[in-house]
Design a protein around this motif. Structure first.
Motif, mmCIF file in Angstrom:
data_model
loop_
_atom_site.group_PDB
_atom_site.id
_atom_site.type_symbol
_atom_site.label_atom_id
_atom_site.label_comp_id
_atom_site.label_asym_id
_atom_site.label_seq_id
_atom_site.Cartn_x
_atom_site.Cartn_y
_atom_site.Cartn_z
ATOM 1 N N THR A 157 -16.286 -7.169 5.769
ATOM 2 C CA THR A 157 -17.530 -7.857 5.408
ATOM 3 C C THR A 157 -17.934 -8.975 6.373
ATOM 4 O OG1 THR A 157 -16.440 -9.528 4.017
ATOM 5 C CG2 THR A 157 -17.030 -7.427 2.969
ATOM 6 N N ASP A 257 -32.138 -14.277 4.856
ATOM 7 C CA ASP A 257 -31.979 -15.197 5.987
ATOM 8 C C ASP A 257 -32.932 -16.377 5.899
ATOM 9 O OD1 ASP A 257 -34.189 -13.584 6.455
ATOM 10 O OD2 ASP A 257 -33.862 -13.447 8.617
ATOM 11 N N ASP A 281 -23.780 1.483 5.462
ATOM 12 C CA ASP A 281 -25.180 1.885 5.362
ATOM 13 C C ASP A 281 -25.244 3.277 4.747
ATOM 14 O OD1 ASP A 281 -27.850 2.402 5.588
ATOM 15 O OD2 ASP A 281 -27.862 2.533 7.790
ATOM 16 N N THR A 289 -31.306 3.474 1.230
ATOM 17 C CA THR A 289 -30.751 2.310 1.935
ATOM 18 C C THR A 289 -30.528 1.152 0.966
ATOM 19 O OG1 THR A 289 -31.854 2.922 4.002
ATOM 20 C CG2 THR A 289 -31.162 0.632 3.769
ATOM 21 N N PRO A 291 -28.773 -2.985 1.008
ATOM 22 C CA PRO A 291 -28.213 -4.020 1.885
ATOM 23 C C PRO A 291 -26.690 -4.042 1.758
ATOM 24 C CG PRO A 291 -29.218 -5.002 -0.065
ATOM 25 C CD PRO A 291 -29.593 -3.556 -0.068
ATOM 26 N N THR A 292 -26.000 -4.087 2.876
ATOM 27 C CA THR A 292 -24.538 -4.132 2.840
ATOM 28 C C THR A 292 -24.061 -5.579 2.689
ATOM 29 O OG1 THR A 292 -24.240 -4.399 5.217
ATOM 30 C CG2 THR A 292 -24.471 -2.136 4.378
ATOM 31 N N ARG A 294 -21.803 -6.993 4.555
ATOM 32 C CA ARG A 294 -21.724 -7.575 5.895
ATOM 33 C C ARG A 294 -23.095 -8.096 6.351
ATOM 34 N NH1 ARG A 294 -18.491 -7.668 10.304
ATOM 35 N NH2 ARG A 294 -16.896 -6.350 9.340
ATOM 36 N N GLU A 295 -24.134 -7.312 6.137
ATOM 37 C CA GLU A 295 -25.481 -7.744 6.517
ATOM 38 C C GLU A 295 -25.870 -9.019 5.780
ATOM 39 O OE1 GLU A 295 -27.426 -3.288 7.315
ATOM 40 O OE2 GLU A 295 -27.687 -4.307 5.380
ATOM 41 N N THR A 296 -25.504 -9.100 4.510
ATOM 42 C CA THR A 296 -25.871 -10.262 3.705
ATOM 43 C C THR A 296 -25.127 -11.504 4.167
ATOM 44 O OG1 THR A 296 -26.183 -8.732 1.851
ATOM 45 C CG2 THR A 296 -26.110 -11.076 1.331
ATOM 46 N N ALA A 298 -23.961 -11.921 7.237
ATOM 47 C CA ALA A 298 -24.497 -12.226 8.563
ATOM 48 C C ALA A 298 -25.864 -12.896 8.486
ATOM 49 C CB ALA A 298 -24.595 -10.941 9.388
ATOM 50 N N ALA A 299 -26.610 -12.614 7.412
ATOM 51 C CA ALA A 299 -27.931 -13.222 7.244
ATOM 52 C C ALA A 299 -27.836 -14.688 6.834
ATOM 53 C CB ALA A 299 -28.728 -12.445 6.200
#
Length: 485
Positions: A157, A257, A281, A289, A291-292, A294-296, A298-299
């Protein structure tokens, strides 16, 4: 099995009932019979004595009510048979395996995600052997159970630290209790979801001792709404991913973000409840799709909460990942001990997480993903086989047809997204509405040794075959062959 006869040949009305009752053997006599010995060996003397007493009392009541019997009637055999049925019914577990043919893969009422083989083997190991649950093998000192998966979750993550509790509602409750008690939490009105079983985000906030600060409207929220809501009592800004419903049309929401930048500029943490969070993903597998985690992270989210038993495909659990200093605060809260998971959950969770290290093999190895991505052609061929068996078993009363259907990913995870599927539809053969008859048939399916759970819709009992894998098809077909309408 011997039955009390409905046609009196040895007992006539008015005859002294005492002579009839005298033929009922004593409990001890039945208990010492050869027929009762296997029951004692299987269930133990205590249970068998109780079951025979119940059977004896039932028989006596029948005789006193005027039931008649044949002179050759074997009372002893009747009592042993009745006791055997009582014991079998008592020992049947209430939590039973069923065939999920509802079309909903992650079905909340049917246990959600099915565990992959690696997790099942790990749970069996944890059930039968001592484990280093809170023991550091490197130092020989007491350890922290979260350390068992902390590094792995961080790797998957990008989060600095993690902790695990018994479900995602608990994860949200613990996060708010630890970081926002007696303070305000800013949330968009359009994200105040109900997560199932009438558990709602506002209620969880209230139980956590936090005060909800609603902003925006149901369909539109702007960044300035967050900014204007911040005051001296604000503990954190929060976003809730609406994975279990969708608002369409004239809508506006603020990205993670943007909310994170505002929170950090104002010296506040920002939390995201992803609900049925995923670690990859899903679009690469032809799924909607999402949201993962990791993306969250990173945001800019400082804390992210999500479920282990939905799209992740693991055991029931709630995971909290994010900044190490905030995770430490969460773990120190007294509620953490009340909400922590045991060794079985951790034993199942780690091998599921390990599968995500090889995403190219995930479709094959992760049961949830395998079911979600089953080819329609497989289910179509399966439906043709099942159709013939069911039609033969049900006879001319019903019409059984193989038909395309639409599966649902989950009642609490992407419920509005559907997947092309195939199954069988059972209708009244006359073409008339068959509501009552279909409900009776549905009940019969639920009464099978391994209950079959389908759904009635559009005047048909529908059995969606998406979750009927090849390993279970033979057992299902064998049950269908024994079904009587």
């Amino acid at each position: 099995m011997s039955e009390v006869s409905g046609n009196p040949t040895g007992h006539e009305p008015g005859k002294d009932i005492r002579a009839v009752l005298a033929r009922v053997p004593a409990v001890e006599r039945v208990l010492s019979s050869l027929a009762a010995q296997p029951l004692i060996g299987e269930y133990g003397r205590t249970q068998v004595v109780d079951a025979i007493r119940i059977a004896t009392e039932t028989l006596r009541r029948e005789l006193l009510a005027g039931a008649s019997f044949d002179p050759s009637f074997d009372f002893e055999a009747r009592l042993v048979d009745d006791a055997m049925r009582t014991l079998a019914a008592r020992s049947r577990p209430h939590l039973r395996a069923v065939f999920n043919l509802t079309g909903t893969v992650l079905h909340t009422n049917l246990g959600r995600a099915l565990l992959p083989d690696e997790a099942v083997r790990a749970v069996i190991d944890a059930l039968t052997r001592p484990m280093n649950l809170e023991f550091d093998l490197a130092t020989g000192n007491r350890g922290d159970r979260d350390d068992l998966i902390d590094d792995l979750i961080g790797e998957l993550t990008g989060a600095e630290a993690a902790t695990v509790v018994n479900n995602n509602a608990a994860a949200v409750l613990l996060t708010l209790s630890a970081l926002a008690s007696k303070k305000e939490v800013v949330v968009s009105r359009g994200e105040l979801v109900e997560i199932g079983g009438a558990f709602r985000i506002p209620d969880i906030m209230s139980r956590a001792g936090a005060k909800l600060r609603e902003i925006g409207t149901t369909n539109r929220t702007h960044l300035k709404d967050y900014d204007e809501a911040i005051n001296a009592r604000t503990a954190l800004l929060m976003k809730v991913h609406c994975s279990n419903y969708a608002i369409e049309g004239f809508t506006k929401s603020v990205a993670v973000d943007e909310v994170a930048r505002l929170a950090h500029a104002r010296g506040l943490p920002m939390a995201v409840d992803l609900g049925s969070g995923t670690l990859v993903d899903l679009a690469q597998f032809g799924l909607p799709t999402e949201p993962t985690v990791r993306e969250t992270v990173a945001a800019g989210a400082d804390l992210v909460t999500f479920s282990g038993d939905k799209l992740l495909g693991g055991p029931q659990a709630g995971l909290i990942v994010g900044r190490a200093e905030l995770i430490r605060k969460v773990k120190k809260h007294p509620l953490k001990r009340a909400l922590r998971v045991g060794k079985l959950t951790l034993a199942a969770l780690e091998p599921v997480l390990q599968l995500y290290r090889a995403p190219e093999l995930l479709r094959e190895r992760l049961t949830t993903l395998r079911l979600l991505t089953r080819p329609s052609t497989d289910m179509q061929a399966q439906a043709a086989r099942v159709q013939d068996v069911l039609q033969h078993a049900l006879g001319d009363t019903y019409s059984v047809t193989a038909e395309p259907m639409m599966s649902q990913i989950g009642s609490g995870a992407l419920p509005v997204d559907q997947l092309p599927s195939f199954g069988v539809a059972i209708r009244n053969a006359t073409g008339k509405r068959g509501g009552r008859a279909l409900m009776k048939l549905e009940e019969a399916l639920r009464s099978l040794p391994r209950p079959v759970i389908g759904r009635i819709a559009d005047d048909a009992l529908r059995l969606d075959l998406r979750c009927l894998e090849a390993a279970d098809e033979a057992a299902f077909v064998a049950q269908c062959a024994e079904l009587h309408a």
